[in-house]
Design a protein around this motif. Structure first.
Motif, mmCIF file in Angstrom:
data_model
loop_
_atom_site.group_PDB
_atom_site.id
_atom_site.type_symbol
_atom_site.label_atom_id
_atom_site.label_comp_id
_atom_site.label_asym_id
_atom_site.label_seq_id
_atom_site.Cartn_x
_atom_site.Cartn_y
_atom_site.Cartn_z
ATOM 1 N N ASP A 43 0.861 -1.171 0.000
ATOM 2 C CA ASP A 43 0.000 0.000 0.000
ATOM 3 C C ASP A 43 0.900 1.223 0.000
ATOM 4 O O ASP A 43 1.681 1.433 0.939
ATOM 5 C CB ASP A 43 -0.901 -0.024 1.242
ATOM 6 C CG ASP A 43 -1.852 1.144 1.299
ATOM 7 O OD1 ASP A 43 -2.012 1.837 0.269
ATOM 8 O OD2 ASP A 43 -2.453 1.369 2.369
ATOM 9 N N ASN B 5 0.321 4.326 0.481
ATOM 10 C CA ASN B 5 0.087 5.252 1.593
ATOM 11 C C ASN B 5 0.799 4.789 2.854
ATOM 12 O O ASN B 5 1.372 5.598 3.593
ATOM 13 C CB ASN B 5 -1.406 5.418 1.862
ATOM 14 C CG ASN B 5 -2.104 6.130 0.722
ATOM 15 O OD1 ASN B 5 -1.497 6.942 0.031
ATOM 16 N ND2 ASN B 5 -3.377 5.820 0.517
ATOM 17 N N GLN B 6 0.767 3.488 3.121
ATOM 18 C CA GLN B 6 1.464 2.955 4.295
ATOM 19 C C GLN B 6 2.973 3.117 4.150
ATOM 20 O O GLN B 6 3.664 3.459 5.109
ATOM 21 C CB GLN B 6 1.131 1.479 4.501
ATOM 22 C CG GLN B 6 -0.217 1.227 5.103
ATOM 23 C CD GLN B 6 -0.430 -0.257 5.366
ATOM 24 O OE1 GLN B 6 0.252 -1.104 4.805
ATOM 25 N NE2 GLN B 6 -1.392 -0.558 6.231
ATOM 26 N N GLU C 233 4.529 5.407 2.429
ATOM 27 C CA GLU C 233 4.825 6.824 2.605
ATOM 28 C C GLU C 233 4.786 7.208 4.081
ATOM 29 O O GLU C 233 5.643 7.952 4.571
ATOM 30 C CB GLU C 233 3.822 7.676 1.819
ATOM 31 C CG GLU C 233 4.111 9.150 1.863
ATOM 32 C CD GLU C 233 3.142 9.966 1.026
ATOM 33 O OE1 GLU C 233 3.351 11.182 0.951
ATOM 34 O OE2 GLU C 233 2.186 9.399 0.483
ATOM 35 N N THR C 234 3.812 6.688 4.824
ATOM 36 C CA THR C 234 3.714 6.966 6.258
ATOM 37 C C THR C 234 4.951 6.466 6.989
ATOM 38 O O THR C 234 5.521 7.178 7.826
ATOM 39 C CB THR C 234 2.445 6.311 6.842
ATOM 40 O OG1 THR C 234 1.310 6.805 6.150
ATOM 41 C CG2 THR C 234 2.307 6.587 8.320
ATOM 42 N N HIS C 235 5.388 5.256 6.673
ATOM 43 C CA HIS C 235 6.573 4.694 7.327
ATOM 44 C C HIS C 235 7.826 5.496 6.979
ATOM 45 O O HIS C 235 8.680 5.716 7.841
ATOM 46 C CB HIS C 235 6.766 3.229 6.952
ATOM 47 C CG HIS C 235 5.740 2.314 7.541
ATOM 48 N ND1 HIS C 235 5.528 2.201 8.889
ATOM 49 C CD2 HIS C 235 4.852 1.472 6.957
ATOM 50 C CE1 HIS C 235 4.559 1.334 9.118
ATOM 51 N NE2 HIS C 235 4.131 0.875 7.952
ATOM 52 N N ASN D 254 7.929 8.679 6.203
ATOM 53 C CA ASN D 254 7.844 9.948 6.938
ATOM 54 C C ASN D 254 8.196 9.752 8.410
ATOM 55 O O ASN D 254 8.877 10.598 9.004
ATOM 56 C CB ASN D 254 6.449 10.564 6.799
ATOM 57 C CG ASN D 254 6.208 11.110 5.404
ATOM 58 O OD1 ASN D 254 7.144 11.459 4.698
ATOM 59 N ND2 ASN D 254 4.949 11.178 4.998
ATOM 60 N N ASP D 255 7.730 8.665 9.008
ATOM 61 C CA ASP D 255 8.069 8.366 10.406
ATOM 62 C C ASP D 255 9.582 8.173 10.566
ATOM 63 O O ASP D 255 10.189 8.683 11.517
ATOM 64 C CB ASP D 255 7.335 7.119 10.901
ATOM 65 C CG ASP D 255 5.836 7.339 11.052
ATOM 66 O OD1 ASP D 255 5.404 8.513 11.062
ATOM 67 O OD2 ASP D 255 5.107 6.330 11.164
ATOM 68 N N ASN E 129 11.907 9.327 8.595
ATOM 69 C CA ASN E 129 12.538 10.616 8.359
ATOM 70 C C ASN E 129 12.480 11.478 9.622
ATOM 71 O O ASN E 129 13.458 12.138 9.980
ATOM 72 C CB ASN E 129 11.861 11.330 7.189
ATOM 73 C CG ASN E 129 12.626 12.542 6.722
ATOM 74 O OD1 ASN E 129 13.817 12.651 6.944
ATOM 75 N ND2 ASN E 129 11.930 13.455 6.074
#
Length: 129
Positions: free
Chosen positions: A82, A84-85, A87-89, A91-92, A94
């Motif tokens: 996914d 979106n997942q 990208e979330t990981h 960002n976290d 980062n």
């Protein structure tokens, strides 16, 4: 009434029994029977791509099929990701890296302040003879 089967289907049945590794791939779901039949019709029996499904193929071919299977599994996993997942990981991660860098900068500033103070304290210090 006699049940007459298509001759090409009969030839495919014979062909598939001569290629047990192809049967194994079909059973493991790596290729459907329909796909195998379509390739058989399009490529013919004599195509070199069928050699890897014969029981007496070289060990190098098995290494190639193993690495090919690895790539196929990798692509299946990538397709299931996914975005979106991911990208979330990212960002976290980062954010965590930014926090560590900030902490290191603060430590460096503290260390520079400590060494700067000790040098300035000793600036006027002269030992007695």
């Amino acid at each position: 009434m006699k049940n007459a089967s298509n001759p090409s289907v009969q030839h495919f049945k014979t062909f598939i029994h001569e290629h047990p590794l192809l049967i194994k791939e079909i059973k493991h779901g790596k290729m459907s029977l329909q796909e195998a039949y379509e390739q058989y019709v399009l490529l013919g029996e004599e195509d070199p791509s069928w050699n890897k499904y014969k029981p007496n193929h070289d060990k190098n071919d098995s290494n190639d099929t193993t690495s090919n299977q690895l790539y196929q599994k990798l692509w299946k996993h990538i397709e299931k990701l996914d975005a979106n997942q991911v990208e979330t990981h990212i960002n976290d991660l980062n954010g965590a890296i930014d926090n560590v860098m900030t902490l290191i900068d603060q430590f460096k500033q503290y260390r520079n302040n400590q060494t700067g103070q000790s040098q300035s304290d000793n600036f006027f210090y002269k030992p007695k003879d």
